[in-house]
Design an enzyme around this catalytic site. Structure first.
Site, PDB file in Angstrom:
ATOM      1  N   LYS A 103      -4.824   8.782   3.309  1.00 26.23           N
ATOM      2  CA  LYS A 103      -5.618   9.989   3.057  1.00 26.23           C
ATOM      3  C   LYS A 103      -6.531  10.229   4.257  1.00 26.23           C
ATOM      4  O   LYS A 103      -7.712   9.902   4.240  1.00 26.23           O
ATOM      5  CB  LYS A 103      -6.414   9.814   1.762  1.00 26.23           C
ATOM      6  CG  LYS A 103      -6.558  11.098   0.988  1.00 26.23           C
ATOM      7  CD  LYS A 103      -7.043  10.867  -0.430  1.00 26.23           C
ATOM      8  CE  LYS A 103      -7.395  12.166  -1.093  1.00 26.23           C
ATOM      9  NZ  LYS A 103      -6.238  13.003  -1.454  1.00 26.23           N
ATOM     10  N   GLU A 152       6.002  16.555  -0.494  1.00 29.51           N
ATOM     11  CA  GLU A 152       4.906  16.978  -1.370  1.00 29.51           C
ATOM     12  C   GLU A 152       4.338  18.279  -0.833  1.00 29.51           C
ATOM     13  O   GLU A 152       4.904  18.888   0.062  1.00 29.51           O
ATOM     14  CB  GLU A 152       3.849  15.877  -1.479  1.00 29.51           C
ATOM     15  CG  GLU A 152       3.232  15.449  -0.163  1.00 29.51           C
ATOM     16  CD  GLU A 152       2.067  14.457  -0.363  1.00 29.51           C
ATOM     17  OE1 GLU A 152       1.280  14.621  -1.303  1.00 29.51           O
ATOM     18  OE2 GLU A 152       1.961  13.532   0.455  1.00 29.51           O
ATOM     19  N   ARG A 205      -6.957   2.497  -2.023  1.00 29.44           N
ATOM     20  CA  ARG A 205      -6.308   3.447  -1.114  1.00 29.44           C
ATOM     21  C   ARG A 205      -7.169   3.690   0.117  1.00 29.44           C
ATOM     22  O   ARG A 205      -6.655   3.842   1.231  1.00 29.44           O
ATOM     23  CB  ARG A 205      -6.028   4.750  -1.875  1.00 29.44           C
ATOM     24  CG  ARG A 205      -5.002   5.633  -1.213  1.00 29.44           C
ATOM     25  CD  ARG A 205      -4.543   6.745  -2.133  1.00 29.44           C
ATOM     26  NE  ARG A 205      -5.641   7.608  -2.552  1.00 29.44           N
ATOM     27  CZ  ARG A 205      -5.513   8.598  -3.435  1.00 29.44           C
ATOM     28  NH1 ARG A 205      -4.343   8.866  -4.004  1.00 29.44           N
ATOM     29  NH2 ARG A 205      -6.553   9.344  -3.758  1.00 29.44           N
TER      30      ARG A 205
HETATM   31  C1  LIG Z   1      -5.308  13.268  -2.491  1.00 26.73           C
HETATM   32  C2  LIG Z   1      -3.904  13.696  -2.300  1.00 26.73           C
HETATM   33  C3  LIG Z   1      -2.994  13.801  -3.381  1.00 26.73           C
HETATM   34  C4  LIG Z   1      -3.410  13.594  -4.813  1.00 26.73           C
HETATM   35  O1  LIG Z   1      -3.840  12.285  -5.085  1.00 26.73           O
HETATM   36  P1  LIG Z   1      -4.713  11.960  -6.367  1.00 26.73           P
HETATM   37  O2  LIG Z   1      -5.067  10.530  -6.188  1.00 26.73           O
HETATM   38  O3  LIG Z   1      -3.845  12.166  -7.553  1.00 26.73           O
HETATM   39  O4  LIG Z   1      -5.872  12.885  -6.360  1.00 26.73           O
HETATM   40  C5  LIG Z   1      -1.683  14.148  -3.095  1.00 26.73           C
HETATM   41  N1  LIG Z   1      -1.274  14.410  -1.836  1.00 26.73           N
HETATM   42  C6  LIG Z   1      -2.113  14.339  -0.782  1.00 26.73           C
HETATM   43  C7  LIG Z   1      -1.593  14.636   0.585  1.00 26.73           C
HETATM   44  C8  LIG Z   1      -3.450  13.972  -0.976  1.00 26.73           C
HETATM   45  O5  LIG Z   1      -4.267  13.908   0.069  1.00 26.73           O
END
Ligand SMILES: *Cc1c(COP(=O)(O)O)cnc(C)c1O
Length: 342
Positions: A184, A220, A82
């Site tokens: 991210k 989300e 990622r």
């Molecule tokens: C990091 C993150 C998540 C959760 O991801 P994980 O890999 O399960 O920790 C969900 N939404 C956003 C916007 C994120 O930055």
């Protein structure tokens, strides 16, 4: 090895510097080997790409002690993948998976005294990040980069029981269509702080964001994906190109289908259908699953889930227990999910 004298169970989710952090530099088209350093400060040029144009992305994962005393990490190869996707979208050099995993091993071994013991409920949160360190003034990719990884011990997410949270349906958007919602990047968080503080000021734990294009479908929250459970017990998660692909969510969908024999589905979820779900939860590395009790619209109407405001619903509870069991070594893990560090 002597552990640090810390009351692990009462730690919160906050930054505490540990003894070492990993740092590697990218210059003239290549990465150096990288090394562990003890200084927690970063020194960069005033016109660094990260400072001027937010050229930075990050990851988050946990290391912890299992029942038999091993220190392990959960699916770190997916974090490396990622970070690569994020780096490419922001035109930054990719951190090779080999370097990512080597940094993780070095970092955790060097800070082993900071890894909370089995049974404490606490974990070592690991924060890898990549940023443009070289100077830019016109808008373009920075000429130099740093890849860093530090760690900090964090306490049990739910102290004193798992209580469902209340969400606010946000009037702000998190991610534009064809934008950067799927990576991210710090920039996705910078512009969510205002909306987050607004929700907190109204008494809500988090925002629920809808798709920015049509304001019809559930996306989300600021930092966690949604899981819903239908009245028939099917696990449903929203499908969208602008949701960050949570590793926890992908793992829970797999666990639900393959280990618990549940029906699972990833599809577009309309906001106006969520009242029909029996359970709702948020998933991410920090909490695994946090139960959601209700979502409130700005006109004050509250959509409450059947599972109520007292406890996590039975299906999400089972899922959470199974995944945390896999992480802690109490339930056999699918092939390749657990990386033994020491
Ligand atoms: C990091 C993150 C998540 C959760 O991801 P994980 O890999 O399960 O920790 C969900 N939404 C956003 C916007 C994120 O930055």
């Amino acid at each position: 090895m002597e552990k640090k004298d810390i009351d692990w169970g009462s730690l919160s989710f906050s930054y505490m510097p540990t003894d070492y952090r990993f740092v590697a530099h990218w210059k003239d088209g290549k990465w150096d080997e990288g090394e562990l350093v003890s200084d927690s400060n970063v020194t960069i040029n005033e016109s660094a790409g990260v400072l001027q144009y937010a050229q930075t992305c990050f990851e988050g994962l946990k290391a912890y002690t299992t029942k038999n005393g091993d220190i392990v990490a959960f699916r770190p190869d997916l974090n490396a993948q990622r970070l690569k996707d994020s780096a490419e979208r922001l035109r930054m050099p990719v951190v090779p998976e080999e370097m990512f995993l080597r940094a993780l091993d070095m970092l955790v071994k060097a800070n082993a005294a900071w890894v909370p013991p089995y049974g404490s409920g606490a974990t070592l949160y690991v924060r890898p990040f990549l940023f443009g360190s070289g100077p830019v003034i016109g808008v373009k990719p920075a000429p130099e980069y740093e890849f860093r990884m530090f760690c900090t011990p964090v306490g049990p997410y739910f102290k004193g029981g798992v209580k469902p949270i209340k969400l606010l349906l946000s009037d702000f958007d998190r991610a534009a269509p064809h934008g950067t919602g799927h990576i991210k990047a710090g920039l996705n968080y910078a512009m969510s702080i205002y909306a987050g503080e607004y929700a907190h000021s109204k008494g809500f734990a988090e925002n629920m964001y809808l798709d920015a294009g049509t304001r019809t479908y559930v996306e989300e929250t600021g930092g966690a994906n949604f899981l819903f459970v239908t009245k028939e017990g099917k696990l449903v998660t929203p499908q969208s190109d602008t949701i960050l692909p949570s590793i926890t969510r992908r793992s829970l969908m797999y666990v639900g289908e393959k280990l618990l024999g549940m029906e699972v589905e990833q599809r577009k979820v309309r906001f106006d259908e969520i009242s029909e779900f029996a359970e709702c939860g948020l998933c991410g590395t920090a909490a695994v699953i946090s139960p959601v009790g209700s979502v409130t619209k700005n006109d004050g109407t509250e959509i409450a889930f059947a599972s109520g405001m007292e406890n996590m619903g039975p299906v999400l509870t089972k899922l959470r227990e199974t995944l945390t069991g896999i992480q802690m070594g109490d339930v056999e893990a699918p092939e390749g999910w657990i990386r033994k560090i020491m």
